[in-house]
Structure formats: C-alpha cells, structure tokens
Motif scaffolding. Structure first.
Motif, short mmCIF file in Angstrom:
data_model
loop_
_atom_site.label_atom_id
_atom_site.label_comp_id
_atom_site.label_asym_id
_atom_site.label_seq_id
_atom_site.Cartn_x
_atom_site.Cartn_y
_atom_site.Cartn_z
N PHE A 86 0.85 -1.25 -0.09
CA PHE A 86 0.07 0.03 -0.05
C PHE A 86 0.79 1.03 0.13
CE2 PHE A 86 -3.49 -2.92 0.97
CZ PHE A 86 -4.39 -2.33 0.56
N HIS A 87 2.12 1.22 -0.52
CA HIS A 87 3.28 2.37 -0.52
C HIS A 87 3.55 2.94 0.81
CE1 HIS A 87 2.37 1.07 -4.43
NE2 HIS A 87 1.27 1.65 -4.73
N VAL A 88 3.18 2.21 2.04
CA VAL A 88 3.64 2.90 3.12
C VAL A 88 4.86 2.55 3.19
CG1 VAL A 88 3.42 2.78 5.83
CG2 VAL A 88 1.34 2.28 4.08
N ALA A 89 5.80 3.81 3.48
CA ALA A 89 7.27 3.77 3.27
C ALA A 89 7.84 4.26 4.55
CB ALA A 89 7.62 4.89 2.09
N PHE A 90 8.01 3.33 5.40
CA PHE A 90 8.72 3.28 6.69
C PHE A 90 10.24 3.74 6.43
CE2 PHE A 90 5.19 0.42 7.82
CZ PHE A 90 4.65 1.29 8.68
N ASP A 91 10.83 4.56 7.44
CA ASP A 91 12.36 4.51 7.36
C ASP A 91 12.80 3.41 8.08
OD1 ASP A 91 13.21 7.18 6.07
OD2 ASP A 91 11.45 7.83 7.19
N ASN A 92 12.12 3.12 9.13
CA ASN A 92 12.43 1.60 9.74
C ASN A 92 11.17 1.25 10.30
OD1 ASN A 92 14.66 -0.14 10.33
ND2 ASN A 92 14.29 0.65 12.45
N PHE A 263 14.08 3.74 16.39
CA PHE A 263 14.86 4.66 16.19
C PHE A 263 16.39 4.29 16.20
CE2 PHE A 263 17.91 8.02 17.26
CZ PHE A 263 17.67 8.99 16.29
N LYS A 264 16.76 3.78 17.41
CA LYS A 264 18.04 3.40 17.88
C LYS A 264 18.46 2.25 16.83
CE LYS A 264 21.44 2.76 20.92
NZ LYS A 264 22.37 1.38 20.23
N HIS A 265 17.72 1.39 16.26
CA HIS A 265 18.13 0.41 15.33
C HIS A 265 18.58 1.09 13.99
CE1 HIS A 265 17.18 -2.74 12.13
NE2 HIS A 265 17.70 -3.45 12.87
N LEU A 266 17.92 2.07 13.57
CA LEU A 266 18.16 2.76 12.42
C LEU A 266 19.36 3.64 12.78
CD1 LEU A 266 17.31 3.92 9.62
CD2 LEU A 266 16.13 5.73 10.74
N ALA A 267 19.24 4.38 13.95
CA ALA A 267 20.59 5.19 14.10
C ALA A 267 22.20 4.36 14.00
CB ALA A 267 20.62 5.79 15.65
N ASP A 268 21.94 3.10 14.56
CA ASP A 268 23.01 2.44 14.72
C ASP A 268 23.67 2.02 13.12
OD1 ASP A 268 23.09 2.19 17.46
OD2 ASP A 268 22.13 0.24 17.49
N GLN A 269 22.96 2.13 12.17
CA GLN A 269 23.05 1.61 10.71
C GLN A 269 23.61 3.20 10.22
OE1 GLN A 269 20.30 -0.88 8.88
NE2 GLN A 269 19.19 -0.76 10.78
N THR A 270 22.99 4.28 10.58
CA THR A 270 23.18 5.38 9.88
C THR A 270 23.77 6.67 10.71
OG1 THR A 270 21.08 6.32 10.63
CG2 THR A 270 20.91 5.02 8.47
N GLY A 271 24.06 6.37 11.77
CA GLY A 271 24.80 7.35 12.65
C GLY A 271 23.92 8.58 13.24
N LEU A 272 22.71 8.42 13.27
CA LEU A 272 21.69 9.42 13.53
C LEU A 272 22.22 9.56 15.08
CD1 LEU A 272 18.57 8.47 11.88
CD2 LEU A 272 19.60 10.52 11.67
N ASP A 273 21.89 10.80 15.78
CA ASP A 273 21.96 11.04 16.98
C ASP A 273 20.87 10.86 17.82
OD1 ASP A 273 22.80 12.28 19.50
OD2 ASP A 273 23.69 14.09 18.43
N MET A 274 21.14 9.91 19.10
CA MET A 274 20.07 9.44 19.68
C MET A 274 19.63 10.70 20.46
SD MET A 274 17.93 7.28 21.13
CE MET A 274 18.41 5.59 20.95
N GLU A 275 20.44 11.47 21.10
CA GLU A 275 20.33 12.35 22.21
C GLU A 275 19.65 13.55 21.34
OE1 GLU A 275 20.03 14.56 25.70
OE2 GLU A 275 20.60 12.52 25.32
#
Length: 543
Positions: A86-92, A263-275
């Motif tokens: 249904f074209h629901v496009a999650f980032d994670n 978010f943490k799972h995605l951040a570990d792959q992309t370097g996003l800042d948890m804080e």
C-alpha cells in the motif's frame, strides 16, 4: 525558513494476525504526512515496528505449535509486505522483541526506580485454574459493574465507556476455559502517577493533544491518579523485569518504547544522534499517529514515563477513529473483514489511500468505507476530474505537436490561481486535515476542467489540427495537471510515479510548483487508472 527535522510514528501493529483495512487507516494517514514533509524538503523519519509481546501472542503461538519468537518474526514479515504494497514507506520497521528495545526498557525502568517512581503492592487477580495462569483483562468477560451491559471485557465497557478491574465484573468468565475465574493474590510492580499530577495537568493543558482527547483524559484527574500496573506474572511472553522473580514488563510498558528502539536500530546503521532526537532538549518535531482506543496510553502513561526518564515529549498526538464498512463493524461471519491481501487482489491501493484521505480530518470520529461511495468518489475525482485532464489534452500534443509543451503559459491568471492554493493545501497537510486538502485540490481540478471545456481544443483541432492555440490550451492543461499531481503525490504515490514517467520529470516536489515546464517534451500518455466497477467492490465482500 528551515523546518526542524520531523519524526512520525504510527502505533505498532500487533504481531498475531494480518493487516486489515482498519489498520491501514493509521499507516496511510501517517505515510501521507511523511511523504508531504519530504516533498517540502523536510528531513523526515517515519518509524514503526511490530508489537511482539503479551499473553495473546503466547497463546496464539502455542495454538500454531510454534514459538512466539518464530511466529512474531513470520507475522512481522507478512505485515510489512502488506504495508509496503500500500506504499507505506517506513524509514524503519523494527520489532519490540529486540535487543535494542530490551536495553532501553531496562534503562528507563532503572531510571524510574532510581527516581522513586516505582512501587510494589499485592493485588488480587482473575486466575484460570484449568489453564494455570493469570488472565489479562481482555481474557475475562462479564457484566459491566457500572451499567450492567452483558459480555463486556475485563478492563472497560463498550456500552458506557466505564473503566474498571476484571475483578469488578459481575458473573465473570474466562475466555480460555469458559469457567468462572478465581481470585488469586500476586505482587505487582507499579508506576506511581499521583506524584506526577502537576506535570500531567500541565501537559494536558498544552496543545499536544486534540482538545476533545485532552478533555476526556482530564476525567482521570477527578480522583487520585491510580498507580499504573507495569508488570505481568509468568507465564508471559515479554522481557523479564530486572530484580523480580517471574515478573515481566507489561506489553504497554515496552510497546511505546519500541518507537525509541526502532530509532536506535536505524541510528546504529546510519549514525543518527540519539540525544538529538530523544533527549530532553530535542529540536526535532515528534508526531504520534494513533487510534482513539489507545489515546489514554499515549496521552497519560507514555508522557509520564518519558518525562520521569528525562526524555523528550511528543509535540503532537493525531488521533483517528475506527473504520466501519458500509456503516457496520467489519465482521468475519458476514464476509466484511477485509484484509490488505484480499483488497490487493482486486483493486489499486492508491484508490483506498485517496478515499481515506478524503475522509480523514482532525476529529476522532469513525470513518465509514461505504463501497458505493468509494467507487463513486474514486471514479468521479481521480478518474473523471484529475486523470481526465491529462487524457483529454495529451492526445492532441502527441498527434500534432511532437509531445512538446508550449513555450509560454496560455492563462497566467489561471496559473496563479492554481498554484495560489498551495499554502492553504499545505496548511491542511500539516494539520493532517486531509479531507479539507482534497476538497481544495478537487476545486482546483474543477477550474482546470472548466478552462478546457470553455476553450474546446477538440473543436479548434477539427478546423486546423496544427493551430498553435490547440497546443497552448492543451499545454496549459498538462501544466496544471502537473500542479495537481504535486498536490496529490503524498496521497497517490504509485500513480504519481507513473505521472513522472508521462511528464518526463524526475520528481514532483513542492518546490517545483512555481516553475512550469515551458517548451518541455513529455512522453506518450498511458492510462493511469481504470474506473472501479461494482463487480470489483462486490467481490471484496463476496469473494
């Protein structure tokens, strides 16, 4: 002005069954918001995951003769495939049964405990002797202690809306054995809410919740705020509570923390800042999109946990109602319990996305999928008003003008009027008032069709097929069809992809609205969507 990054979550689908049309209301609602934000160039994350814990999961897995881990993994993959269709496009799209979630749950629990928010007390619970287990609220049914309505769940009454404990039910019975449960004592872990009264009162007075939801939640404050039970006894599928014997975190403790874990799972792959995203001083805008049935979890318990643990709070809760089908609840016995997979056998997913958008506004009122109205709305709006603009103009350009648009706009006043609607439409998208956005967009479509009807390029072409005025009128129609496509792209993404091919453009972003495609060469028009027939909608129910 640069917009802050946006993070959108949708409630996690429970990993014990297929995605159905009722689920899709929420995931499409949130997806439209995410797509619109990206179209405006805003840094956007759309997060979700599988809600994988609880007694129902444990019992369903046993019924299937498989482990809870195997079942939730299988169901997660199926649900994600349906949502993607249904074209629901999650980032994670993660799962609550994950090392990230367990680590964050334990960390937040330790913080709650260290700050004095955790208490213990012995409570009496419904216990099924035959199955040798404590019964979750939804596994006890009986007569409502407030209004007397029969066959109500153990936590709240669907007739009068009262909340209560399963032990309060009159003539209770276990849904597992059908027998009257006994009362059995057990020690439980609670989150103390009364000490957070001042914070929660201030929170409800803010603008994060819709006013009708905030007013309903304020009823909880008419008496002392009861501690919230965050533990469940064995047997249970979930995370064990550190330092406790045979006690597990209640699914509603770790499920919303699943947003952070995703978010943490995605951040570990992309370097996003948890804080930056989840810290107390975050500059990121956070939206939760939820159904009205879980508004009190997200409106009271969740902010209490976040605040007590030093995490940021959501900026907005967007609350929608239930889905009915032809005015009634979906029913398996009547054949009206329609799964995503059944729908996809017969109809284009963008049609449902459009119909939901045309119904979704800022109220939590229920949404009715009336199949006759659905067929009429899609055929009249998407096919008859929107796509018809391209189909009635493209042929003349292909036959007589080498698929090339005019170097000038034929009607500047009409152009300005059509792109002049963008701010109001954008405001509607921002507020997730999609019904109002669709009304504005279709009003623009009406003006474009009126322009074409007035100038009658077919009549001019009949007299002189190479008349430059024919090219000018049809080019104007295609230019404005592109404007409509930009407005509608967050709602109908797969059709928008086909439009990009037709228009020979790489994107349909909001920033493109002000620049027409002057002297631009398009591709041959191909049908974008067929009319829905009554046979197709009938088959959805009578498959």
């Amino acid at each position: 002005m640069t917009q802050s990054p946006l993070m959108i979550t949708a409630a996690l689908p429970y990993a014990n069954g297929d995605i159905h049309l009722g689920h899709l209301v929420e995931y499409i609602q949130a997806d439209i918001a995410a797509r619109f934000a990206r179209s405006q160039g805003r840094e956007t994350l759309y997060l979700c995951g599988s809600d994988a814990h609880g007694t129902p999961i444990m019992l369903k897995a046993a019924e299937n003769n498989e482990s809870p881990e195997a079942m939730t993994k299988r169901v997660r993959e199926t649900q994600l495939a349906d949502l993607n269709a249904f074209h629901v496009a999650f980032d994670n799209f993660h799962t609550t049964h994950s090392p990230e979630n367990q680590a964050i749950v334990n960390e937040m629990y330790a913080s709650l405990k260290a700050n004095g928010h955790i208490i213990k007390k012995t409570i009496s619970q419904a216990y099924d002797e035959e199955h040798q287990m404590f019964l979750p609220d939804r596994y006890v049914r009986g007569q409502c202690p407030k209004c007397g309505a029969p066959d109500q769940y153990g936590d709240n009454c669907e007739q009068c809306g009262a909340s209560y404990d399963p032990t309060d039910l009159v003539d209770p019975r276990s849904t597992l054995s059908g027998k009257t449960p006994i009362h059995k004592d057990a020690e439980h872990v609670f989150l103390a809410l009364e000490p957070m009264r001042d914070f929660l009162t201030q929170w409800l007075a803010g603008d994060a919740l819709p006013p009708h939801v905030a007013n309903k939640l304020k009823e909880w404050f008419e008496e002392e705020l009861r501690p919230w039970d965050i533990s469940r006894n064995a047997p249970y599928f979930g995370f064990p509570i550190p330092g406790e014997d045979d006690a597990y975190f209640y699914v509603w403790m770790d499920a919303p923390i699943g947003y952070i874990a995703s978010f943490k799972h995605l951040a570990d792959q992309t370097g996003l800042d948890m804080e930056r995203y989840w810290g107390k001083d975050s500059d990121v805008t956070l939206y939760h999109v939820i159904g009205k049935d879980i508004a009190y979890f997200h409106g009271l318990f969740w902010p209490a946990v976040l605040n007590a643990c030093g995490k940021r709070l959501p900026n907005k809760l967007f609350v929608h109602g239930y889905l009915t089908l032809n005015g009634e609840k979906m029913s398996k016995s009547r054949g009206t319990f329609i799964t995503a997979q059944r729908y996809l056998k017969h109809l284009n997913p963008d049609c449902l996305r459009y119909y939901y958008a045309a119904k979704l506004n800022t109220s939590p009122d229920d949404i009715d999928l009336n199949l006759e109205d659905f067929r009429f709305r899609v055929n009249a709006d998407l096919v008859g008003k929107y796509i018809n603009i391209a189909s009635r103009c493209a042929g003349f350009l292909r036959k007589h003008f080498d698929n090339t648009l005019s170097a000038e706009l034929d009607d500047m006043d009409l152009w300005q009027a059509c792109i002049g609607a963008k701010n109001e439409i954008a405001d509607c998208y921002h507020a997730m008032d999609y019904a109002r956005a669709i009304r504005h967009i279709m009003s623009v479509a009406d003006r474009i069709n009126q322009y074409i009807d007035h100038h009658k390029p077919w009549a001019l072409a009949k007299e002189n097929a190479s008349n430059p005025k024919v090219q000018a009128i049809c080019s104007m129609g295609i230019q404005l069809f592109r404007v409509l496509s930009i407005y509608l792209a967050p709602v109908i993404p797969s059709i928008a992809e086909s439009v990009k091919t037709f228009l020979n453009v790489e994107h349909l972003d909001w920033a493109d609205l002000d620049e027409p495609l002057l002297g631009h060469r398009i591709n041959a028009f191909r049908p974008l969507l067929g009319r829905i027939t009554s046979e197709q909608t009938d088959t959805l129910i009578h498959e």
